[in-house]
Scaffold this motif. Sequence first.
Motif, PDB file in Angstrom:
ATOM      1  N   SER A 193      32.473  26.386  32.299  1.00 33.79           N
ATOM      2  CA  SER A 193      31.542  25.783  33.267  1.00 33.79           C
ATOM      3  C   SER A 193      30.779  26.831  34.059  1.00 33.79           C
ATOM      4  O   SER A 193      29.711  26.548  34.611  1.00 33.79           O
ATOM      5  N   GLY A 194      31.331  28.052  34.132  1.00 36.46           N
ATOM      6  CA  GLY A 194      30.672  29.104  34.897  1.00 36.46           C
ATOM      7  C   GLY A 194      30.778  28.899  36.397  1.00 36.46           C
ATOM      8  O   GLY A 194      29.997  29.477  37.162  1.00 36.46           O
ATOM      9  N   SER A 195      31.730  28.086  36.836  1.00 38.85           N
ATOM     10  CA  SER A 195      31.857  27.798  38.268  1.00 38.85           C
ATOM     11  C   SER A 195      32.560  28.917  39.028  1.00 38.85           C
ATOM     12  O   SER A 195      32.436  29.009  40.253  1.00 38.85           O
ATOM     13  N   PHE A 196      33.323  29.766  38.295  1.00 43.05           N
ATOM     14  CA  PHE A 196      33.948  30.932  38.930  1.00 43.05           C
ATOM     15  C   PHE A 196      33.094  32.163  38.633  1.00 43.05           C
ATOM     16  O   PHE A 196      32.156  32.113  37.842  1.00 43.05           O
ATOM     17  N   ILE A 197      33.417  33.281  39.264  1.00 38.93           N
ATOM     18  CA  ILE A 197      32.616  34.489  39.086  1.00 38.93           C
ATOM     19  C   ILE A 197      32.665  34.945  37.622  1.00 38.93           C
ATOM     20  O   ILE A 197      33.656  34.709  36.923  1.00 38.93           O
ATOM     21  N   THR A 218      34.583  41.552  38.593  1.00 44.11           N
ATOM     22  CA  THR A 218      33.779  42.140  39.668  1.00 44.11           C
ATOM     23  C   THR A 218      32.821  41.109  40.234  1.00 44.11           C
ATOM     24  O   THR A 218      32.131  40.408  39.479  1.00 44.11           O
ATOM     25  N   PHE A 219      32.779  41.024  41.560  1.00 41.48           N
ATOM     26  CA  PHE A 219      31.846  40.112  42.215  1.00 41.48           C
ATOM     27  C   PHE A 219      30.408  40.577  41.984  1.00 41.48           C
ATOM     28  O   PHE A 219      30.141  41.785  42.022  1.00 41.48           O
ATOM     29  N   PRO A 220      29.496  39.656  41.755  1.00 45.54           N
ATOM     30  CA  PRO A 220      28.080  40.044  41.576  1.00 45.54           C
ATOM     31  C   PRO A 220      27.555  40.786  42.813  1.00 45.54           C
ATOM     32  O   PRO A 220      28.007  40.541  43.932  1.00 45.54           O
ATOM     33  N   LYS A 221      26.592  41.687  42.588  1.00 46.20           N
ATOM     34  CA  LYS A 221      26.035  42.466  43.698  1.00 46.20           C
ATOM     35  C   LYS A 221      25.308  41.584  44.714  1.00 46.20           C
ATOM     36  O   LYS A 221      25.207  41.942  45.884  1.00 46.20           O
ATOM     37  N   LEU A 228      32.269  40.945  49.922  1.00 42.35           N
ATOM     38  CA  LEU A 228      32.859  40.931  48.575  1.00 42.35           C
ATOM     39  C   LEU A 228      31.872  41.385  47.499  1.00 42.35           C
ATOM     40  O   LEU A 228      32.297  41.778  46.401  1.00 42.35           O
ATOM     41  N   ALA A 229      30.588  41.344  47.816  1.00 33.76           N
ATOM     42  CA  ALA A 229      29.554  41.656  46.825  1.00 33.76           C
ATOM     43  C   ALA A 229      29.756  43.014  46.177  1.00 33.76           C
ATOM     44  O   ALA A 229      29.947  44.027  46.847  1.00 33.76           O
ATOM     45  N   GLY A 230      29.769  43.010  44.816  1.00 34.86           N
ATOM     46  CA  GLY A 230      29.866  44.250  44.047  1.00 34.86           C
ATOM     47  C   GLY A 230      31.254  44.847  43.952  1.00 34.86           C
ATOM     48  O   GLY A 230      31.437  45.895  43.307  1.00 34.86           O
ATOM     49  N   LYS A 231      32.251  44.197  44.533  1.00 37.11           N
ATOM     50  CA  LYS A 231      33.610  44.764  44.533  1.00 37.11           C
ATOM     51  C   LYS A 231      34.460  44.204  43.402  1.00 37.11           C
ATOM     52  O   LYS A 231      34.320  43.054  43.005  1.00 37.11           O
ATOM     53  N   GLU A 232      35.359  45.072  42.901  1.00 36.26           N
ATOM     54  CA  GLU A 232      36.266  44.667  41.826  1.00 36.26           C
ATOM     55  C   GLU A 232      37.472  43.972  42.443  1.00 36.26           C
ATOM     56  O   GLU A 232      38.033  44.423  43.447  1.00 36.26           O
TER      57      GLU A 232
END
Length: 453
Positions: A193-197, A218-221, A228-232
């Motif tokens: 579904s793509g509902s999670f990262i 990894t969270f999207p930039k 949280l952005a960009g972090k593993e």
Amino acid sequence: MKIKEEKSKGLIKKYTVTIEAADFAANVDKKLASVSKNIKLPGFRAGHAPKSMIEQKYRPSVLGEVLDDMIKDAVNEVIDSNKLRPATTPDIKLDKFEDGKDIVFSMEAEVLPEIKLGDFSKISLTKYTAEVPAEEVEKAIKYMAASRRDSIKVEKNRALKKGDIAVIDFVGSIDGVEFQGGKGNAYPLEIGSGSFIPGYEDQLIGHKAGETVEVKTTFPKDYHAKDLAGKEALFVTTIKEIREIKEAEINDEFAKSMGAKDLADLKTQISARISEDYGNASRIKLKRDLLDIFDKEYKFEIPQKLIDAEYEIIEKQYKDAKAKNQLDEEDKNRSEKDILAEYKEIALRRVKLGLLLSEIGNSEKITLTADDVNKAIMNEAKRYPGQEKMVMDYYLKNKQAVEAIKAPAYEEKIVDFVLSKAKLSDKKVSVEELYDFSEKAPAKAKKTTKKSA
């Protein structure tokens, strides 16, 4: 009172107003006499205190009140006697105010322009229409069926695959530290579904119920939570259960559950709703083309203060969206200077067209009735299928919301009036063309017409 018109420029009208000292003094005495009737000073009954004591204590505040009232009356007199139509509240500057002397103040008002309306019957417009394809109706029914689908537990000890629902517990951490919002229990996640990262769901495929999986992703930039952005991150995930999706069967019984008589009736209803959506899209195009003609054909001075006020609203919306990382993808790749320059043009167009439509409404004595407001509320409710009653109740209980909907409803009524006078020609286009709202869309449609002819 003396009114002197100063040298004006464009829509800016300037006046110097003199209030005679004798008139001001008379009004101050009148105000003090009125106030004294209810004043009770120590040793005196109400209304019997000496005039000198009342003046000593209350005259300073009375002076301010009388000055405000007389300036307000004088401003109204300037407006009425000169038949001004101020675009905004006039600017007032007190030039001279000394006890016992004439009062002098300056007034500057930016007025509305004179707009000469043209002959609306000379306007020619194309009304774009599209037929509802059968596949669109089928697609809508499948979407409705998807909202009614169920799931059943997989008893067989098999691996998780795309399309399954994984009931999971998970704990997310970054550098060994749990973060807020990264924990869930018995969460039903549809794989694919793509509902999670990105990357999370794929790493669960192939695992079985009862297994614990360490998912690294990894969270999207551009993730909405900037911390949280960009972090593993590491998600320790336990697959508690695997469920298979059971699609709803599309038949007469399903149609009845959706409020229709049978499947044929449901298709008719859906087709009518889609056709209404097409009609709304057609209306948007028609109105946009009309406003484009108005913008091109009408030339008149526009009050700068109205443009500035509109631009401030747009600029604030832009900066709020930017701060929340909610800008359109197109705007993310443009310079702020270019974006704001475009917004200034938008503000100018909005004010210009707003003034023109208002002039049409006034000239043609177009008024908004209670039925018009109710219709606007009903149209708003239709935008939220299944929640119509909730929307209607919201407007019934919220007078401010009703007031807010009146302005756009009035604008639509004015547009309807102009369209009733204009020459309209129908043209059938594809659904793609109907929903193409780019600036080149009308030109594309015209080109298609020539080609097909």
